[in-house]
Design an enzyme around this catalytic site. Sequence first.
Site, PDB file in Angstrom:
ATOM      1  N   ASP A 105     -22.234 -31.221  53.327  1.00 31.57           N
ATOM      2  CA  ASP A 105     -21.506 -31.831  52.368  1.00 31.57           C
ATOM      3  C   ASP A 105     -19.613 -32.174  52.861  1.00 31.57           C
ATOM      4  OD1 ASP A 105     -20.062 -29.185  52.457  1.00 31.57           O
ATOM      5  OD2 ASP A 105     -20.441 -28.884  50.613  1.00 31.57           O
ATOM      6  N   SER A 106     -18.936 -31.663  53.949  1.00 28.96           N
ATOM      7  CA  SER A 106     -18.377 -32.470  53.429  1.00 28.96           C
ATOM      8  C   SER A 106     -17.561 -34.103  54.210  1.00 28.96           C
ATOM      9  CB  SER A 106     -17.573 -32.107  55.588  1.00 28.96           C
ATOM     10  OG  SER A 106     -18.748 -32.060  56.756  1.00 28.96           O
ATOM     11  N   ASP A 136     -27.344 -30.139  53.617  1.00 27.53           N
ATOM     12  CA  ASP A 136     -26.504 -29.659  52.793  1.00 27.53           C
ATOM     13  C   ASP A 136     -26.445 -29.379  51.265  1.00 27.53           C
ATOM     14  OD1 ASP A 136     -24.039 -27.522  53.429  1.00 27.53           O
ATOM     15  OD2 ASP A 136     -23.025 -28.885  54.094  1.00 27.53           O
ATOM     16  N   LYS A 167     -28.680 -26.182  54.256  1.00 25.60           N
ATOM     17  CA  LYS A 167     -28.084 -25.076  53.948  1.00 25.60           C
ATOM     18  C   LYS A 167     -27.549 -25.340  52.643  1.00 25.60           C
ATOM     19  CE  LYS A 167     -23.731 -25.800  56.403  1.00 25.60           C
ATOM     20  NZ  LYS A 167     -22.577 -26.167  55.006  1.00 25.60           N
ATOM     21  N   GLU A 207     -24.406 -22.460  50.917  1.00 26.49           N
ATOM     22  CA  GLU A 207     -22.761 -21.544  50.768  1.00 26.49           C
ATOM     23  C   GLU A 207     -23.167 -20.364  50.347  1.00 26.49           C
ATOM     24  OE1 GLU A 207     -19.102 -23.678  49.940  1.00 26.49           O
ATOM     25  OE2 GLU A 207     -19.810 -25.109  51.791  1.00 26.49           O
ATOM     26  N   GLU A 258     -18.311 -19.632  59.588  1.00 29.64           N
ATOM     27  CA  GLU A 258     -17.117 -20.248  59.430  1.00 29.64           C
ATOM     28  C   GLU A 258     -15.503 -20.293  59.609  1.00 29.64           C
ATOM     29  OE1 GLU A 258     -16.605 -24.002  56.737  1.00 29.64           O
ATOM     30  OE2 GLU A 258     -14.804 -24.805  56.767  1.00 29.64           O
TER      31      GLU A 258
HETATM   32  O1  KIV Z   1     -20.087 -29.414  55.170  1.00 24.71           O
HETATM   33  C1  KIV Z   1     -20.279 -29.229  56.481  1.00 24.71           C
HETATM   34  O2  KIV Z   1     -19.721 -30.152  57.457  1.00 24.71           O
HETATM   35  C2  KIV Z   1     -20.298 -27.456  57.028  1.00 24.71           C
HETATM   36  C3  KIV Z   1     -19.933 -27.387  58.231  1.00 24.71           C
HETATM   37  C4  KIV Z   1     -17.829 -27.540  58.927  1.00 24.71           C
HETATM   38  C5  KIV Z   1     -20.723 -26.161  58.910  1.00 24.71           C
HETATM   39  O3  KIV Z   1     -20.647 -27.531  56.385  1.00 24.71           O
END
Ligand code: KIV
Length: 269
Positions: free
Chosen positions: A49-50, A88, A118, A120, A187
């Site tokens: 989600d970055s 994510d 994924k 968090e 992280e």
């Molecule tokens: O969103 C993302 O790119 C991430 C990585 C930094 C692990 O969660």
Amino acid sequence: MSAQKQIRRTTVPQISARKSGDPIVSLTSYHAHTAAIVDKYADFILVGDSLGMVMHGMESTVGVPLDLMIMHGKAVVRGTQKALIVVDMPFGTYEESPNMAFRNAAKIMKETSCGAVKIEGGARMAETIKFLTERGIPVMAHIGLTPQSSHVMGGFKTQGREEESWAAHEADAKAVTEAGAFAIVLEGMVEPLAARITKQVNIPTIGIGASAECDGQILVLEDMLGLNPWVPKFVKVYGQLGPMIEQAVSDYAEDVKTRAFPTEDQVYR
Ligand code: KIV
């Protein structure tokens, strides 16, 4: 029957089996074309989600909608053949209840054909991780600096600077492992803490700003390619794509202004 050799994607159990083995290589990717390149070298690719910050200019990942993750997830799956694709779950799509998490994770998996999601959060997400994995959705956990909680954390702060806080991070790692996560992203965590957690859990740890002792590493592709003018201290910049793109665009602009483009070879008669 086709004589062509079928390329098989890396599976979740194959990633789990890499605990204490050959380091796991991973990168983020959000597009079909970059994913096709990364696919040659990565064991798994994260549609992180970055992308909200890196591609869409958002100030944090909090505003990323589910449909955007699905759109980029589809592109990355289409562009790849070999790597496991992990997508994510964005903020607000899984925290409320295990049922809500299942509904949205199933949507991501059905619409993108990715292999895992994924989420968090540590101990507080353990019940949800168990609920999802028991129902066929492989979950990669993510602890330490969790960007979706940056408002609570007071920014993107390295975790574990005070040794008294280590027990809570270690408990997070234990809880998500026992809940059935197949790997954990660590992280923004001080190195000795990440190394300790890696020794304590029996699933692979994937470090980003953590430790070389982790079972694998991940970076944001655009960061390591030099596309962002500023990157965190833990990023090694392997390419200088930003300056290369700028040079190419400025050469093109010059050609257009001086009518040096298109040339005779570049037009249809
Ligand atoms: O969103 C993302 O790119 C991430 C990585 C930094 C692990 O969660």
